[in-house]
Design a protein around this motif. Structure first.
Motif, PDB file in Angstrom:
ATOM      1  N   ARG A 300       0.714  -1.249  -0.032  1.00 52.96           N
ATOM      2  CA  ARG A 300      -0.048   0.171   0.017  1.00 52.96           C
ATOM      3  C   ARG A 300       0.964   1.190  -0.204  1.00 52.96           C
ATOM      4  NH1 ARG A 300      -5.092   0.814   4.037  1.00 52.96           N
ATOM      5  NH2 ARG A 300      -6.326   2.406   2.998  1.00 52.96           N
ATOM      6  N   GLY A 301       0.453   2.288  -0.792  1.00 48.71           N
ATOM      7  CA  GLY A 301       1.398   3.353  -0.951  1.00 48.71           C
ATOM      8  C   GLY A 301       2.464   3.463  -2.193  1.00 48.71           C
ATOM      9  N   GLY A 302       2.404   2.254  -2.819  1.00 51.92           N
ATOM     10  CA  GLY A 302       3.115   1.972  -4.059  1.00 51.92           C
ATOM     11  C   GLY A 302       4.690   2.317  -3.791  1.00 51.92           C
ATOM     12  N   GLU A 303       5.307   2.380  -2.645  1.00 55.93           N
ATOM     13  CA  GLU A 303       6.656   2.821  -2.350  1.00 55.93           C
ATOM     14  C   GLU A 303       7.439   1.627  -2.244  1.00 55.93           C
ATOM     15  OE1 GLU A 303       7.240   5.095   1.000  1.00 55.93           O
ATOM     16  OE2 GLU A 303       6.277   6.836  -0.106  1.00 55.93           O
ATOM     17  N   TYR A 304       6.780   0.335  -2.046  1.00 59.35           N
ATOM     18  CA  TYR A 304       7.493  -1.071  -1.913  1.00 59.35           C
ATOM     19  C   TYR A 304       6.849  -2.079  -2.488  1.00 59.35           C
ATOM     20  CZ  TYR A 304      10.043   1.520   1.823  1.00 59.35           C
ATOM     21  OH  TYR A 304      10.976   2.475   2.423  1.00 59.35           O
ATOM     22  N   SER A 305       7.372  -3.036  -2.986  1.00 54.39           N
ATOM     23  CA  SER A 305       6.827  -4.285  -3.773  1.00 54.39           C
ATOM     24  C   SER A 305       7.496  -5.656  -3.459  1.00 54.39           C
ATOM     25  CB  SER A 305       6.441  -3.887  -5.187  1.00 54.39           C
ATOM     26  OG  SER A 305       7.840  -3.969  -5.826  1.00 54.39           O
ATOM     27  N   MET A 306       6.853  -6.642  -3.610  1.00 49.54           N
ATOM     28  CA  MET A 306       7.559  -7.934  -3.606  1.00 49.54           C
ATOM     29  C   MET A 306       7.448  -8.433  -5.026  1.00 49.54           C
ATOM     30  SD  MET A 306       6.306 -11.542  -1.705  1.00 49.54           S
ATOM     31  CE  MET A 306       6.974 -11.122   0.001  1.00 49.54           C
ATOM     32  N   ILE A 307       8.638  -8.778  -5.660  1.00 50.59           N
ATOM     33  CA  ILE A 307       9.077  -9.380  -6.926  1.00 50.59           C
ATOM     34  C   ILE A 307       9.013 -10.965  -6.599  1.00 50.59           C
ATOM     35  CG2 ILE A 307      10.365  -9.474  -8.828  1.00 50.59           C
ATOM     36  CD1 ILE A 307       9.017  -6.721  -8.397  1.00 50.59           C
ATOM     37  N   ILE A 308       8.209 -11.484  -7.158  1.00 44.87           N
ATOM     38  CA  ILE A 308       7.913 -12.911  -7.157  1.00 44.87           C
ATOM     39  C   ILE A 308       8.681 -13.529  -8.545  1.00 44.87           C
ATOM     40  CG2 ILE A 308       6.771 -15.090  -7.143  1.00 44.87           C
ATOM     41  CD1 ILE A 308       4.543 -13.416  -5.299  1.00 44.87           C
ATOM     42  N   LEU A 309       9.642 -14.667  -8.469  1.00 44.60           N
ATOM     43  CA  LEU A 309      10.328 -15.359  -9.671  1.00 44.60           C
ATOM     44  C   LEU A 309       9.685 -16.642  -9.405  1.00 44.60           C
ATOM     45  CD1 LEU A 309      13.870 -13.900  -9.839  1.00 44.60           C
ATOM     46  CD2 LEU A 309      11.595 -13.139 -11.007  1.00 44.60           C
ATOM     47  N   LEU A 310       8.786 -16.916 -10.242  1.00 42.01           N
ATOM     48  CA  LEU A 310       8.496 -18.557 -10.437  1.00 42.01           C
ATOM     49  C   LEU A 310       8.758 -19.112 -11.585  1.00 42.01           C
ATOM     50  CD1 LEU A 310       6.199 -20.454  -8.963  1.00 42.01           C
ATOM     51  CD2 LEU A 310       4.547 -19.670 -10.434  1.00 42.01           C
ATOM     52  N   PRO A 311       9.648 -20.501 -11.259  1.00 40.08           N
ATOM     53  CA  PRO A 311       9.869 -21.174 -12.342  1.00 40.08           C
ATOM     54  C   PRO A 311       8.756 -21.863 -13.310  1.00 40.08           C
ATOM     55  CG  PRO A 311      11.079 -21.707 -10.412  1.00 40.08           C
ATOM     56  CD  PRO A 311      10.009 -20.814  -9.999  1.00 40.08           C
ATOM     57  N   SER A 312       9.098 -21.913 -14.238  1.00 41.31           N
ATOM     58  CA  SER A 312       7.883 -22.598 -15.158  1.00 41.31           C
ATOM     59  C   SER A 312       7.681 -23.949 -15.017  1.00 41.31           C
ATOM     60  CB  SER A 312       8.270 -22.172 -16.657  1.00 41.31           C
ATOM     61  OG  SER A 312       8.404 -20.863 -16.935  1.00 41.31           O
ATOM     62  N   THR A 313       8.580 -24.566 -14.358  1.00 39.92           N
ATOM     63  CA  THR A 313       8.353 -26.285 -14.201  1.00 39.92           C
ATOM     64  C   THR A 313       8.721 -26.167 -12.854  1.00 39.92           C
ATOM     65  OG1 THR A 313      10.799 -26.618 -14.699  1.00 39.92           O
ATOM     66  CG2 THR A 313       9.000 -26.652 -16.575  1.00 39.92           C
ATOM     67  N   ARG A 314       8.253 -27.611 -12.170  1.00 36.69           N
ATOM     68  CA  ARG A 314       8.410 -27.663 -10.638  1.00 36.69           C
ATOM     69  C   ARG A 314       9.928 -27.973 -10.292  1.00 36.69           C
ATOM     70  NH1 ARG A 314       2.986 -31.488 -10.579  1.00 36.69           N
ATOM     71  NH2 ARG A 314       1.657 -29.927 -10.640  1.00 36.69           N
ATOM     72  N   GLY A 315      10.744 -28.605 -11.281  1.00 38.96           N
ATOM     73  CA  GLY A 315      12.198 -28.543 -10.980  1.00 38.96           C
ATOM     74  C   GLY A 315      13.236 -27.631 -11.386  1.00 38.96           C
ATOM     75  N   GLY A 316      12.624 -26.506 -11.748  1.00 42.87           N
ATOM     76  CA  GLY A 316      13.255 -25.487 -12.449  1.00 42.87           C
ATOM     77  C   GLY A 316      13.860 -24.223 -11.446  1.00 42.87           C
ATOM     78  N   LEU A 317      14.023 -24.331 -10.378  1.00 43.42           N
ATOM     79  CA  LEU A 317      14.333 -23.409  -9.561  1.00 43.42           C
ATOM     80  C   LEU A 317      16.006 -23.318  -9.732  1.00 43.42           C
ATOM     81  CD1 LEU A 317      14.074 -21.214  -7.202  1.00 43.42           C
ATOM     82  CD2 LEU A 317      14.309 -23.044  -5.494  1.00 43.42           C
ATOM     83  N   GLU A 318      16.751 -24.352  -9.675  1.00 42.49           N
ATOM     84  CA  GLU A 318      17.990 -24.409  -9.858  1.00 42.49           C
ATOM     85  C   GLU A 318      18.449 -23.659 -11.203  1.00 42.49           C
ATOM     86  OE1 GLU A 318      21.884 -27.383 -10.302  1.00 42.49           O
ATOM     87  OE2 GLU A 318      19.856 -28.205  -9.772  1.00 42.49           O
ATOM     88  N   ASP A 319      17.877 -23.564 -12.273  1.00 43.07           N
ATOM     89  CA  ASP A 319      18.250 -22.919 -13.411  1.00 43.07           C
ATOM     90  C   ASP A 319      17.903 -21.619 -13.272  1.00 43.07           C
ATOM     91  OD1 ASP A 319      18.965 -25.320 -14.919  1.00 43.07           O
ATOM     92  OD2 ASP A 319      17.083 -25.447 -15.825  1.00 43.07           O
ATOM     93  N   VAL A 320      16.912 -21.257 -12.710  1.00 39.70           N
ATOM     94  CA  VAL A 320      16.725 -19.935 -12.387  1.00 39.70           C
ATOM     95  C   VAL A 320      17.597 -19.245 -11.358  1.00 39.70           C
ATOM     96  CG1 VAL A 320      14.972 -18.211 -11.296  1.00 39.70           C
ATOM     97  CG2 VAL A 320      14.141 -20.289 -12.313  1.00 39.70           C
ATOM     98  N   GLU A 321      18.137 -19.828 -10.529  1.00 38.55           N
ATOM     99  CA  GLU A 321      18.819 -19.233  -9.464  1.00 38.55           C
ATOM    100  C   GLU A 321      20.315 -18.897 -10.110  1.00 38.55           C
ATOM    101  OE1 GLU A 321      18.302 -20.532  -4.877  1.00 38.55           O
ATOM    102  OE2 GLU A 321      18.763 -22.370  -6.235  1.00 38.55           O
ATOM    103  N   LYS A 322      20.816 -19.707 -10.816  1.00 41.28           N
ATOM    104  CA  LYS A 322      22.220 -19.431 -11.714  1.00 41.28           C
ATOM    105  C   LYS A 322      22.115 -18.946 -13.137  1.00 41.28           C
ATOM    106  CE  LYS A 322      22.305 -24.059 -13.665  1.00 41.28           C
ATOM    107  NZ  LYS A 322      23.344 -25.538 -13.447  1.00 41.28           N
ATOM    108  N   GLY A 323      20.977 -18.698 -13.537  1.00 46.48           N
ATOM    109  CA  GLY A 323      20.635 -18.225 -14.815  1.00 46.48           C
ATOM    110  C   GLY A 323      20.564 -16.571 -15.147  1.00 46.48           C
ATOM    111  N   PHE A 324      20.838 -15.949 -14.171  1.00 47.67           N
ATOM    112  CA  PHE A 324      20.647 -14.547 -14.574  1.00 47.67           C
ATOM    113  C   PHE A 324      21.615 -13.542 -13.492  1.00 47.67           C
ATOM    114  CE2 PHE A 324      18.174 -12.731 -10.703  1.00 47.67           C
ATOM    115  CZ  PHE A 324      18.021 -14.026 -10.169  1.00 47.67           C
ATOM    116  N   ASP A 325      21.458 -12.403 -13.817  1.00 48.88           N
ATOM    117  CA  ASP A 325      22.466 -11.394 -13.178  1.00 48.88           C
ATOM    118  C   ASP A 325      21.446 -10.305 -12.909  1.00 48.88           C
ATOM    119  OD1 ASP A 325      22.404 -10.366 -15.380  1.00 48.88           O
ATOM    120  OD2 ASP A 325      24.315 -10.600 -16.035  1.00 48.88           O
ATOM    121  N   TYR A 326      22.006  -9.185 -12.285  1.00 55.47           N
ATOM    122  CA  TYR A 326      21.174  -8.021 -11.804  1.00 55.47           C
ATOM    123  C   TYR A 326      20.784  -7.285 -13.073  1.00 55.47           C
ATOM    124  CZ  TYR A 326      20.049  -3.140 -10.659  1.00 55.47           C
ATOM    125  OH  TYR A 326      19.450  -2.047 -10.359  1.00 55.47           O
ATOM    126  N   GLU A 327      21.465  -7.167 -14.117  1.00 58.55           N
ATOM    127  CA  GLU A 327      21.092  -6.689 -15.382  1.00 58.55           C
ATOM    128  C   GLU A 327      19.887  -7.198 -16.016  1.00 58.55           C
ATOM    129  OE1 GLU A 327      21.912  -4.076 -16.731  1.00 58.55           O
ATOM    130  OE2 GLU A 327      23.870  -3.528 -15.812  1.00 58.55           O
TER     131      GLU A 327
END
Length: 453
Positions: A300-327
């Motif tokens: 509420r207020g729009g100053e903060y938010s939660m960003i959720i990253l959900l893997p497309s597959t049930r076993g895809g978390l490892e690929d998500v964790e190592k597959g990106f950088d800040y950019e």
């Protein structure tokens, strides 16, 4: 390091809660998280008389019990603040990568670690200073980095009716040791962290109890303990503590009546968990060539938010964790577009206790942990002063508590005058999240949920 060698210890303690509006009469914050020791913009709340007596007995005659609020310089280098915000985010991603192999749920505040290490950087010189600057991603930045960082953190000390973040910081030193006045002046004026003198060598239990009591008072008992019995030894010479109280309401509250058990496919097991549900318009996009879905859930207020990253597959978390950088992460956030969403996410609580010393060393700042090589002469003249540990504790609760109303009565949302079926976003597998300051873009907290139960 032998018991005779003095050591330097940083403690970061974090608790945070995400829920709906709390009753105005609640005396304690819903959450606290280790946060930067920001420059206050208003006089601090007076310390009770009993505590003033204790601190007056500890502090040198020239040290005030409570520091006067440091002036906030208007128009401080905006470009430097922006660069420092990016530096905090870069360190957050670095820590995320190093901790990715650690199993189970995870929670930490890269923002808190950044400010704690910046206070250490302010007392370092030579190769030690360069290593810490590299870990903090300060290379190439010009200007008063420490003051700019404190001013950036000060923006998180402005409570509103719906979001409140109040920070408190303190430096505790052994009364038998002399620390350089210039360094103490910097920590007091820039980081709002005055020196409190304690007898680590002669009364270790009393020192620990006093610090834990300080944390309880500053957070209105939201944090009961920041130091375990084994966290201090008689060799401790300097302890830096940093705590904060954070409270936020969801922009669109979850209705408890809509929460139902849904099967969650965790790393360890699959089992039903309480799944909250809300139909609303949220920003979302795809990333990693469709391997993940991103969703931004605002407070509420729009100053903060939660960003959720959900893997497309049930076993895809490892690929998500190592597959990106800040950019890449920032690119996905920028690319997110509003759409009607039928969101289902679990109620969950996290509790992480981390010793980040090995991680900080692996990131490139190994020298500061070696009493033979650490160069902390800008902090104190005593040789063999080194960093012993970087302790970080974080707790988080995400729930719909406080909402009152009826479950969504329709599965269609009118968009552009025509009804549109909302897109399902079912968080029924391990996922990642960030809590973000929308204004500055700073990632305040990072979390990984593998088993919400």
């Amino acid at each position: 390091m032998s018991q005779r060698d003095p050591r330097l210890l940083f403690v970061c303690v974090a608790l945070v809660a995400c829920d709906t509006t709390a009753a105005p009469s609640e005396p304690a914050p819903l959450a606290t998280v280790a946060a930067p020791a920001a420059i206050p913009t208003a006089p601090p709340t007076p310390t009770p008389a009993a505590d003033r007596t204790v601190l007056a007995a500890e502090a040198p005659p020239s040290e005030p019990v409570k520091p006067a609020p440091a002036p906030v310089v208007k128009g401080h280098n905006a470009e430097l603040k922006q660069a420092l915000g990016r530096s905090i985010n870069e360190l957050t991603i670095d820590l995320q990568r190093k901790l990715a192999k650690q199993p189970g749920n995870l929670l930490f505040s890269g923002m808190s670690v950044s400010v704690a290490l910046a206070m250490l950087h302010a007392g370092a010189s030579g190769a030690t200073e360069r290593e810490l600057a590299d870990v903090l991603h300060l290379d190439g930045l010009t200007g008063d980095v420490h003051t700019a960082l404190a001013h950036l953190a000060a923006r998180w000390n402005h409570p509103s009716a719906h979001v409140s973040l109040v920070t408190a910081s303190r430096v505790f030193g052994d009364r038998s040791h002399d620390f350089k006045p210039e360094y103490l002046d910097l920590t007091r004026k820039v980081f709002a962290s005055p020196l409190g003198t304690l007898d680590f060598a002669g009364d270790l239990v009393g020192a620990r109890d006093h610090i834990n009591g300080w944390a309880r008072e500053e957070t209105d008992a939201a944090i009961d303990q920041i130091l375990s019995p084994e966290a201090l030894t008689a060799a401790t010479r300097l302890l830096v503590t940093d705590v904060a109280a954070f409270k936020a309401d969801w922009l669109e509250p979850f209705d408890p009546k809509a929460t139902e058990p849904v099967l969650f496919y965790g790393h360890q097991r699959k089992e039903p968990v309480p799944m909250m549900r809300s139909v609303q318009r949220l920003s979302t996009t795809l990333g990693l060539a469709g391997k993940l879905r991103l969703l931004e859930l605002p407070y509420r207020g729009g100053e903060y938010s939660m960003i959720i990253l959900l893997p497309s597959t049930r076993g895809g978390l490892e690929d998500v964790e190592k597959g990106f950088d800040y950019e890449r992460l920032q690119g996905w956030i920028d690319a997110a577009k509003p759409a009607p969403i039928d969101l289902q996410m679990p109620r969950f609580s996290l509790d992480s206790t981390l010793d980040l010393a090995p991680v900080v060393a692996k990131l490139g700042a190994a020298r500061v942990f070696d009493a033979r090589r650490a160069e902390l002469d800008a902090m104190a003249s005593e040789k063999k002063l080194a960093l012993e540990a970087v302790h970080h504790r974080a707790r988080l609760t995400v729930e719909e508590r406080g909402a009152d109303g009826s479950p969504p009565s329709a599965i269609e949302i009118a968009v552009g005058g025509a009804p549109t079926s909302p897109t399902p976003f079912l968080v029924d597998r391990p996922f990642l999240f960030y809590i973000r300051d929308v204004r500055s873009g700073v990632l305040l907290f990072y979390g990984r949920v593998t088993d919400p139960a």
